[in-house]
Design a protein around this motif. Structure first.
Motif, mmCIF file in Angstrom:
data_model
loop_
_atom_site.group_PDB
_atom_site.id
_atom_site.type_symbol
_atom_site.label_atom_id
_atom_site.label_comp_id
_atom_site.label_asym_id
_atom_site.label_seq_id
_atom_site.Cartn_x
_atom_site.Cartn_y
_atom_site.Cartn_z
ATOM 1 N N CYS A 128 0.812 -1.228 0.000
ATOM 2 C CA CYS A 128 0.000 0.000 0.000
ATOM 3 C C CYS A 128 0.841 1.271 0.000
ATOM 4 O O CYS A 128 0.281 2.377 0.053
ATOM 5 C CB CYS A 128 -0.917 0.011 1.229
ATOM 6 S SG CYS A 128 -2.078 -1.364 1.316
ATOM 7 N N ILE A 150 -5.535 4.982 -1.556
ATOM 8 C CA ILE A 150 -6.127 3.760 -2.112
ATOM 9 C C ILE A 150 -7.611 3.793 -1.787
ATOM 10 O O ILE A 150 -8.001 3.918 -0.625
ATOM 11 C CB ILE A 150 -5.464 2.502 -1.520
ATOM 12 C CG1 ILE A 150 -3.978 2.469 -1.896
ATOM 13 C CG2 ILE A 150 -6.171 1.243 -2.018
ATOM 14 C CD1 ILE A 150 -3.221 1.331 -1.264
ATOM 15 N N VAL A 195 -9.237 -1.593 -0.375
ATOM 16 C CA VAL A 195 -8.451 -2.818 -0.335
ATOM 17 C C VAL A 195 -9.426 -3.970 -0.132
ATOM 18 O O VAL A 195 -10.183 -3.996 0.837
ATOM 19 C CB VAL A 195 -7.411 -2.808 0.804
ATOM 20 C CG1 VAL A 195 -6.723 -4.166 0.911
ATOM 21 C CG2 VAL A 195 -6.381 -1.711 0.566
ATOM 22 N N ARG A 237 -6.468 -2.470 -4.126
ATOM 23 C CA ARG A 237 -5.506 -3.527 -3.839
ATOM 24 C C ARG A 237 -6.282 -4.799 -3.509
ATOM 25 O O ARG A 237 -7.372 -4.742 -2.953
ATOM 26 C CB ARG A 237 -4.591 -3.160 -2.661
ATOM 27 C CG ARG A 237 -3.657 -2.007 -2.933
ATOM 28 C CD ARG A 237 -2.587 -2.373 -3.952
ATOM 29 N NE ARG A 237 -1.637 -1.282 -4.148
ATOM 30 C CZ ARG A 237 -1.769 -0.313 -5.041
ATOM 31 N NH1 ARG A 237 -2.845 -0.279 -5.811
ATOM 32 N NH2 ARG A 237 -0.863 0.625 -5.162
ATOM 33 N N ILE A 254 -3.029 -4.750 8.167
ATOM 34 C CA ILE A 254 -3.510 -3.541 7.497
ATOM 35 C C ILE A 254 -3.270 -2.310 8.366
ATOM 36 O O ILE A 254 -2.894 -1.242 7.880
ATOM 37 C CB ILE A 254 -5.004 -3.695 7.157
ATOM 38 C CG1 ILE A 254 -5.173 -4.730 6.048
ATOM 39 C CG2 ILE A 254 -5.612 -2.364 6.729
ATOM 40 C CD1 ILE A 254 -6.591 -5.148 5.806
ATOM 41 N N ASN A 260 0.380 -1.465 7.845
ATOM 42 C CA ASN A 260 0.954 -1.275 6.507
ATOM 43 C C ASN A 260 0.057 -0.567 5.501
ATOM 44 O O ASN A 260 0.528 -0.258 4.401
ATOM 45 C CB ASN A 260 1.330 -2.650 5.922
ATOM 46 C CG ASN A 260 2.332 -3.391 6.786
ATOM 47 O OD1 ASN A 260 3.499 -3.022 6.864
ATOM 48 N ND2 ASN A 260 1.865 -4.436 7.456
ATOM 49 N N CYS A 261 -1.214 -0.300 5.838
ATOM 50 C CA CYS A 261 -2.126 0.332 4.882
ATOM 51 C C CYS A 261 -2.902 1.445 5.559
ATOM 52 O O CYS A 261 -4.117 1.321 5.783
ATOM 53 C CB CYS A 261 -3.080 -0.705 4.286
ATOM 54 S SG CYS A 261 -2.287 -1.940 3.231
ATOM 55 N N ARG A 262 -2.228 2.541 5.843
ATOM 56 C CA ARG A 262 -2.883 3.677 6.498
ATOM 57 C C ARG A 262 -3.488 4.665 5.497
ATOM 58 O O ARG A 262 -4.178 5.599 5.888
ATOM 59 C CB ARG A 262 -1.869 4.414 7.385
ATOM 60 C CG ARG A 262 -1.390 3.610 8.587
ATOM 61 C CD ARG A 262 -2.544 3.288 9.518
ATOM 62 N NE ARG A 262 -2.113 2.629 10.741
ATOM 63 C CZ ARG A 262 -1.882 3.245 11.890
ATOM 64 N NH1 ARG A 262 -2.015 4.559 11.953
ATOM 65 N NH2 ARG A 262 -1.515 2.574 12.949
ATOM 66 N N ASN A 263 -3.231 4.481 4.216
ATOM 67 C CA ASN A 263 -3.680 5.433 3.191
ATOM 68 C C ASN A 263 -4.873 4.881 2.417
ATOM 69 O O ASN A 263 -5.011 5.071 1.208
ATOM 70 C CB ASN A 263 -2.545 5.738 2.220
ATOM 71 C CG ASN A 263 -1.931 4.467 1.631
ATOM 72 O OD1 ASN A 263 -2.023 3.396 2.214
ATOM 73 N ND2 ASN A 263 -1.302 4.594 0.476
ATOM 74 N N VAL A 264 -5.776 4.203 3.114
ATOM 75 C CA VAL A 264 -6.901 3.518 2.474
ATOM 76 C C VAL A 264 -8.209 4.110 2.974
ATOM 77 O O VAL A 264 -8.323 4.498 4.141
ATOM 78 C CB VAL A 264 -6.857 2.002 2.769
ATOM 79 C CG1 VAL A 264 -8.028 1.287 2.117
ATOM 80 C CG2 VAL A 264 -5.540 1.408 2.300
#
Length: 349
Positions: free
Chosen positions: A90, A96, A99, A131, A181, A184-188
């Motif tokens: 991500c 994004i 996901v 994603r 998540i 590693n995926c804070r921009n979702v």
């Protein structure tokens, strides 16, 4: 009497006192051997050991009558360790839109491949930034693990945990995904949790559901189930010491075949799982028990308008004008791709 003459009497009194204390301790204290055995069982028979994942593992307390009283087990973060996962998944874009996190069984490679094809070929895959991730546990066979490693090297879309990939470990799989998540995926904007036998209509998702709730960070969108019956036997059987005296679950929860979650709530949900006693049915645990711990986090029941268990419905719905059905469960692999192709034909017309 002299001090020397008193010694035998004092020794006798001390001995009698010790015997009495020992007898009292034996009656009141736990059976030490049984206690140690229970603790050893808890450490040995855990979620990542073959044959133990199909039962909720609980510590046992032995009372003075040698009866076992269940103490609630909480999720241990050590059981959420990831052995396969691309942390950069991500990190290459500013935003994004969604996901899609797919719960998949280790042996369901054909289903994963079909879902990958659908996402690669769907025009909305290019219009929006998305994603696709597949959550797996560990297989029993090393050969199957080698196949998973090869699949990961080819696609990089697998997150694999240390626990065995069993039906009763789905809660560990879901919480592992939330932890990964969160880190590693804070921009979702949205996380879409779905099963690998579910088809998603990306056109309807971004046209209707995404825009409808894009301003809300406290609403979970799903097919909500209200006051469902508690089954004590069968596939969904719950042990009698869970929710004793209840015939129905005292809360609503999401049917987990497809759930849309604001990404901002994923770290909050994950932290809450560390404080709520473990329950093996992941839908009930996450979207019922854990959700209730978070103030203002609500369920929005979209019902059969957007979610349907019957995969044949999506084939019928596609041919109708204004069809908004977005998620449907399809038991046959070929139907997944067939339904997607029918939708693309309809859009082209």
């Amino acid at each position: 009497m002299t001090t020397v003459q008193q010694l035998p009497l004092m020794f006798l009194l001390c001995s009698q006192t010790c015997v009495l204390l020992f007898l009292l301790w034996r009656d009141m204290a736990p059976d030490v051997k049984q206690w140690k055995r229970a603790v050893n069982d808890e450490h040995t028979c855990h979620c990542n050991v073959t044959g133990c994942g199909d039962e909720t593992v609980q510590r046992q307390k032995i009372n003075r009558k040698s009866k076992r009283n269940s103490l609630p087990q909480y999720i241990d973060e050590r059981d959420l360790r990831v052995i396969l996962g691309d942390k950069s998944m991500c990190g290459d874009v500013a935003l994004i839109h969604a996901v899609f996190v797919v719960h998949s069984a280790v042996g369901n490679y054909p289903r994963r491949e079909i879902i990958r094809q659908i996402f690669r070929r769907d025009p909305y895959y290019k219009t929006y930034t998305t994603r696709l991730l597949f959550l797996l546990g560990q297989p029993n066979e090393m050969k199957l693990q080698d196949n998973i490693i090869q699949e990961f090297r080819q696609y990089g879309d697998i997150i694999q945990g240390v626990f065995l990939d069993t039906y009763h470990n789905l809660t560990y799989k879901a919480v592992m995904g939330m932890k990964w998540i969160s880190q590693n995926c804070r921009n979702v904007k949205y996380i879409v949790k779905m099963d690998d036998d579910v088809i998603v209509d990306l056109h309807n998702f971004f046209t209707h559901l995404y825009n409808m709730f894009r301003s809300s960070d406290h609403t979970i969108i799903c097919n909500a189930i209200t006051q469902p019956k508690i089954f004590r036997k069968g596939k969904w059987g719950v042990k009698k010491h869970h929710l004793r005296y209840y015939k129905h679950y005292p809360f609503s929860y999401c049917s987990g075949f497809a759930v849309i979650i604001p990404a901002a709530m994923i770290p909050v949900l994950y932290k809450a799982t560390l404080t709520v006693p473990f329950f093996w049915i992941d839908d009930i645990y996450l979207f019922g028990m854990v959700r209730r711990m978070i103030p203002k986090l609500e369920l929005h029941d979209s019902g059969k308008k957007y979610f349907d268990f019957d995969g044949n419905e999506i084939l019928k719905c596609i041919k109708r004008a204004g069809c908004k059905l977005t998620f449907a469960s399809l038991s046959y692999n070929k139907m997944l791709y067939r339904a997607w192709k029918e939708k693309q034909k309809h859009l082209n017309h």
